[in-house]
Write a protein that holds these residues in place. Structure first.
Motif, PDB file in Angstrom:
ATOM      1  N   ARG A  31       0.691  -1.262  -0.039  1.00  0.00           N
ATOM      2  CA  ARG A  31      -0.080  -0.350  -0.060  1.00  0.00           C
ATOM      3  C   ARG A  31       1.012   1.376  -0.525  1.00  0.00           C
ATOM      4  O   ARG A  31       0.547   2.404  -1.201  1.00  0.00           O
ATOM      5  N   THR A  32       2.063   1.358   0.351  1.00  0.00           N
ATOM      6  CA  THR A  32       2.529   2.147   1.022  1.00  0.00           C
ATOM      7  C   THR A  32       4.297   2.289   0.486  1.00  0.00           C
ATOM      8  O   THR A  32       4.623   1.654  -0.091  1.00  0.00           O
ATOM      9  N   ALA A  82      -3.723 -11.044  -1.031  1.00  0.00           N
ATOM     10  CA  ALA A  82      -3.130 -10.894   0.638  1.00  0.00           C
ATOM     11  C   ALA A  82      -3.813 -10.466   1.238  1.00  0.00           C
ATOM     12  O   ALA A  82      -3.084  -9.380   2.028  1.00  0.00           O
ATOM     13  N   VAL A  83      -4.699  -9.634   0.919  1.00  0.00           N
ATOM     14  CA  VAL A  83      -5.283  -8.214   1.617  1.00  0.00           C
ATOM     15  C   VAL A  83      -6.756  -8.655   2.212  1.00  0.00           C
ATOM     16  O   VAL A  83      -6.479  -9.958   2.086  1.00  0.00           O
ATOM     17  N   GLN A 110      -8.319 -14.771   0.891  1.00  0.00           N
ATOM     18  CA  GLN A 110      -8.972 -14.025   2.221  1.00  0.00           C
ATOM     19  C   GLN A 110     -10.193 -15.129   3.472  1.00  0.00           C
ATOM     20  O   GLN A 110     -10.263 -16.094   2.452  1.00  0.00           O
ATOM     21  N   ARG A 139       2.486 -10.285  11.521  1.00  0.00           N
ATOM     22  CA  ARG A 139       3.562 -10.076  11.605  1.00  0.00           C
ATOM     23  C   ARG A 139       3.531  -7.985  12.011  1.00  0.00           C
ATOM     24  O   ARG A 139       2.878  -8.094  12.829  1.00  0.00           O
ATOM     25  N   ASP A 286      -6.855  -6.761  14.070  1.00  0.00           N
ATOM     26  CA  ASP A 286      -7.258  -5.232  13.544  1.00  0.00           C
ATOM     27  C   ASP A 286      -7.652  -4.820  14.839  1.00  0.00           C
ATOM     28  O   ASP A 286      -7.064  -3.601  14.542  1.00  0.00           O
ATOM     29  N   ARG A 291      -8.452  -0.980  13.018  1.00  0.00           N
ATOM     30  CA  ARG A 291      -8.772  -1.024  11.796  1.00  0.00           C
ATOM     31  C   ARG A 291      -9.757  -2.161  11.639  1.00  0.00           C
ATOM     32  O   ARG A 291      -9.978  -2.370  12.481  1.00  0.00           O
TER      33      ARG A 291
HETATM   34  N1  LIG Z   1      -2.856 -13.571  10.037  1.00  0.00           N
HETATM   35  C1  LIG Z   1      -3.099 -15.153   9.729  1.00  0.00           C
HETATM   36  O1  LIG Z   1      -2.230 -15.623  10.463  1.00  0.00           O
HETATM   37  C2  LIG Z   1      -4.544 -15.057   8.511  1.00  0.00           C
HETATM   38  C3  LIG Z   1      -5.014 -14.207   7.451  1.00  0.00           C
HETATM   39  N2  LIG Z   1      -5.466 -15.135   6.908  1.00  0.00           N
HETATM   40  C4  LIG Z   1      -6.360 -14.077   6.689  1.00  0.00           C
HETATM   41  O2  LIG Z   1      -5.650 -13.578   5.093  1.00  0.00           O
HETATM   42  C5  LIG Z   1      -6.230 -12.242   4.622  1.00  0.00           C
HETATM   43  C6  LIG Z   1      -4.621 -11.057   4.596  1.00  0.00           C
HETATM   44  O3  LIG Z   1      -4.564 -11.388   6.324  1.00  0.00           O
HETATM   45  P1  LIG Z   1      -2.613 -10.374   7.249  1.00  0.00           P
HETATM   46  O4  LIG Z   1      -2.199 -10.794   6.331  1.00  0.00           O
HETATM   47  O5  LIG Z   1      -3.557 -11.515   8.115  1.00  0.00           O
HETATM   48  O6  LIG Z   1      -3.400  -9.155   6.924  1.00  0.00           O
HETATM   49  P2  LIG Z   1      -2.251  -7.875   7.490  1.00  0.00           P
HETATM   50  O7  LIG Z   1      -3.252  -6.345   7.465  1.00  0.00           O
HETATM   51  O8  LIG Z   1      -1.349  -8.438   8.205  1.00  0.00           O
HETATM   52  O9  LIG Z   1      -2.061  -7.512   5.285  1.00  0.00           O
HETATM   53  C7  LIG Z   1      -3.052  -6.567   4.812  1.00  0.00           C
HETATM   54  C8  LIG Z   1      -2.858  -6.150   3.987  1.00  0.00           C
HETATM   55  O10 LIG Z   1      -2.751  -5.595   3.002  1.00  0.00           O
HETATM   56  C9  LIG Z   1      -2.397  -4.120   2.406  1.00  0.00           C
HETATM   57  N3  LIG Z   1      -2.915  -3.295   1.685  1.00  0.00           N
HETATM   58  C10 LIG Z   1      -4.047  -3.087   1.719  1.00  0.00           C
HETATM   59  N4  LIG Z   1      -4.511  -2.251   1.365  1.00  0.00           N
HETATM   60  C11 LIG Z   1      -3.365  -2.467  -0.211  1.00  0.00           C
HETATM   61  C12 LIG Z   1      -3.783  -1.558  -0.954  1.00  0.00           C
HETATM   62  N5  LIG Z   1      -5.060  -0.778  -1.610  1.00  0.00           N
HETATM   63  N6  LIG Z   1      -2.552  -1.457  -2.089  1.00  0.00           N
HETATM   64  C13 LIG Z   1      -1.538  -3.280  -2.043  1.00  0.00           C
HETATM   65  N7  LIG Z   1      -1.312  -3.365   0.203  1.00  0.00           N
HETATM   66  C14 LIG Z   1      -2.892  -3.356   0.643  1.00  0.00           C
HETATM   67  C15 LIG Z   1      -2.153  -3.530   4.474  1.00  0.00           C
HETATM   68  O11 LIG Z   1      -1.211  -2.707   4.111  1.00  0.00           O
HETATM   69  P3  LIG Z   1      -0.485  -1.669   5.213  1.00  0.00           P
HETATM   70  O12 LIG Z   1      -0.053  -2.519   6.633  1.00  0.00           O
HETATM   71  O13 LIG Z   1       0.368  -0.703   4.992  1.00  0.00           O
HETATM   72  O14 LIG Z   1      -2.408  -1.883   5.433  1.00  0.00           O
HETATM   73  C16 LIG Z   1      -1.518  -5.173   4.912  1.00  0.00           C
HETATM   74  O15 LIG Z   1       0.096  -4.952   4.284  1.00  0.00           O
HETATM   75  C17 LIG Z   1      -7.358 -11.852   5.308  1.00  0.00           C
HETATM   76  O16 LIG Z   1      -8.016 -12.317   5.155  1.00  0.00           O
HETATM   77  C18 LIG Z   1      -7.082 -13.218   6.948  1.00  0.00           C
HETATM   78  O17 LIG Z   1      -8.720 -13.708   6.928  1.00  0.00           O
HETATM   79  C19 LIG Z   1      -5.657 -15.535   7.068  1.00  0.00           C
HETATM   80  C20 LIG Z   1      -5.375 -16.983   7.906  1.00  0.00           C
HETATM   81  C21 LIG Z   1      -4.899 -16.549   9.074  1.00  0.00           C
END
Ligand SMILES: NC(=O)C1=CN([C@@H]2O[C@H](COP(=O)(O)OP(=O)(O)OC[C@H]3O[C@@H](n4cnc5c(N)ncnc54)[C@H](OP(=O)(O)O)[C@@H]3O)[C@@H](O)[C@H]2O)C=CC1
Ligand SMILES: CC(C)(CO)C(=O)C(=O)O
Length: 327
Positions: A31-32, A82-83, A110, A139, A286, A291
């Motif tokens: 994102r950034t 992976a958002v 997701q 993270r 979150d 968030r």
């Molecule tokens: N974490 C886990 O253990 C698990 C997660 N999941 C699922 O996986 C998916 C991702 O989760 P998770 O990795 O935890 O989420 P995170 O919040 O850690 O990561 C999401 C990422 O997406 C980025 N992002 C947001 N908007 C944009 C954009 N416009 N362009 C590019 N990047 C963007 C965010 O950036 P920024 O940080 O700068 O806002 C962030 O780094 C979710 O649906 C979750 O439910 C599934 C199983 C396990």
């Protein structure tokens, strides 16, 4: 085969880091600009049980995807989306459409329900798969991710019905020969295997999505409400009773909606808590970061399914209200 990972969060960095360490070209689309710079300069830092490994990757802000397409070659493009559900905006989906080569494989990772329809509409020129992952990832900074729970990823096509209904579908998915698809799927599984990621192809992804929804509908809101790691949740007797109430109601709704299988799903929920005991669930992460959560796509979806099948879901509705009120 090269991997474009959209979102440098917990799951994006986990998969990106592991695939890069296995030798695959990986680009993280962030994102950034700040995060992209950090990742490109210093790589992804992967932490697993105290062991740190650093993976070199390319990284760019996603807004620059039309200007900075990685050099075109004839390798297969795999896009891992992976958002969060909350971040799947029209603008982001448009960028996914621009990034995707004709014939790319785009995999939505997701949790919850809702992303499938959006992806099919957004990238009609690519081949869309869904991935259900049970990995635990946390993270810790712009380039550091901790692998907090060993899991697996099931990949498959959840969209057959949707594609047939979609007016915008130009028929690419139908045209792709079965054998071509199978070869690409095998290559993908092979890449995951080389990266040490357990994966399998599934022909029943809708069922997998429901099964994962059941796990998330129980663990995510309650860990967020009580501010506990996954492993702590069932250890508290009254919280365990609440888990069970949420489980029973959700199970009933999902079976009505078509979830099948003979496995003891309650035991599976408890096993996920144990296997990812050190994980801060993605919903708790979150809430802690202030968030918006994925509650509308998880427990909110259970409520909508309940209404569709003439059932009540008061426990899901209550946790959704409570989690929404936390922000
Ligand atoms: N974490 C886990 O253990 C698990 C997660 N999941 C699922 O996986 C998916 C991702 O989760 P998770 O990795 O935890 O989420 P995170 O919040 O850690 O990561 C999401 C990422 O997406 C980025 N992002 C947001 N908007 C944009 C954009 N416009 N362009 C590019 N990047 C963007 C965010 O950036 P920024 O940080 O700068 O806002 C962030 O780094 C979710 O649906 C979750 O439910 C599934 C199983 C396990
Ligand atoms: C499996 C679980 C509960 C792991 O934390 C998850 O999917 C999440 O946090 O969203």
């Amino acid at each position: 085969m090269r991997f474009d990972i959209i979102g440098g969060g917990a799951i994006g960095l986990l998969y990106g880091g592991r695939l890069a360490l296995a030798g695959y070209p990986v680009t993280i689309w962030t994102r950034t600009a700040e995060q992209a710079e950090r990742l490109a300069d210093d790589g992804i830092e992967l932490v697993r049980q105290g062991v740190i490994r650093v993976a070199d990757v390319d990284a760019f802000p996603l807004q620059e995807c039309s200007r900075k397409l990685p050099q075109m070659d004839d390798s297969e493009q795999i896009i891992l989306l992976a958002v969060k559900q909350t971040q799947l905006t029209a603008a982001l989906l448009e960028q996914v459409g621009k990034l995707a080569d004709p014939n790319a494989l785009v995999i939505g990772l997701q949790n919850g329900i809702g992303h499938v329809e959006k992806l099919v509409q957004a990238v009609p020129h690519a081949y869309v798969l869904t991935g259900v992952t049970t990995e635990g990832a946390l993270r810790h900074g712009p380039r550091t991710v901790e692998h907090t729970g060993e899991g697996m990823i099931a990949i498959g096509d959840a969209f057959n019905d949707l594609r047939q209904k979609s007016a915008s579908d130009d028929g690419l998915n139908e045209r792709m020969k079965q054998s071509e698809q199978e070869i690409r799927h095998k290559m993908l599984l092979n890449a995951f295997s080389l990266a040490g990621i357990t994966s399998e192809l599934s022909k029943e992804m809708n069922n997998r999505i429901f099964q994962k929804l059941l796990v998330n509908a129980v663990i995510n809101p309650l860990t967020a409400l009580f501010d506990v790691r996954n492993g702590e949740l069932p250890q508290h007797p009254r919280r365990a009773s609440l888990m069970r109430a949420l489980y029973d109601e959700t199970f009933h709704v999902l079976v009505a909606a078509g979830m099948t299988g003979d496995e003891d799903r309650w035991q599976q929920v408890l096993q996920v808590c144990e296997r990812t005991s050190e994980n801060v669930s993605s919903m708790l992460a979150d809430v802690r970061a202030g968030r918006q959560t994925e509650i509308e796509w998880i427990n909110g979806s259970v409520c909508r399914l309940a209404a569709q099948y003439g059932l009540e879901a008061p426990v899901n509705a209550s946790v959704a209200l409570l989690v929404n009120a936390m922000k």
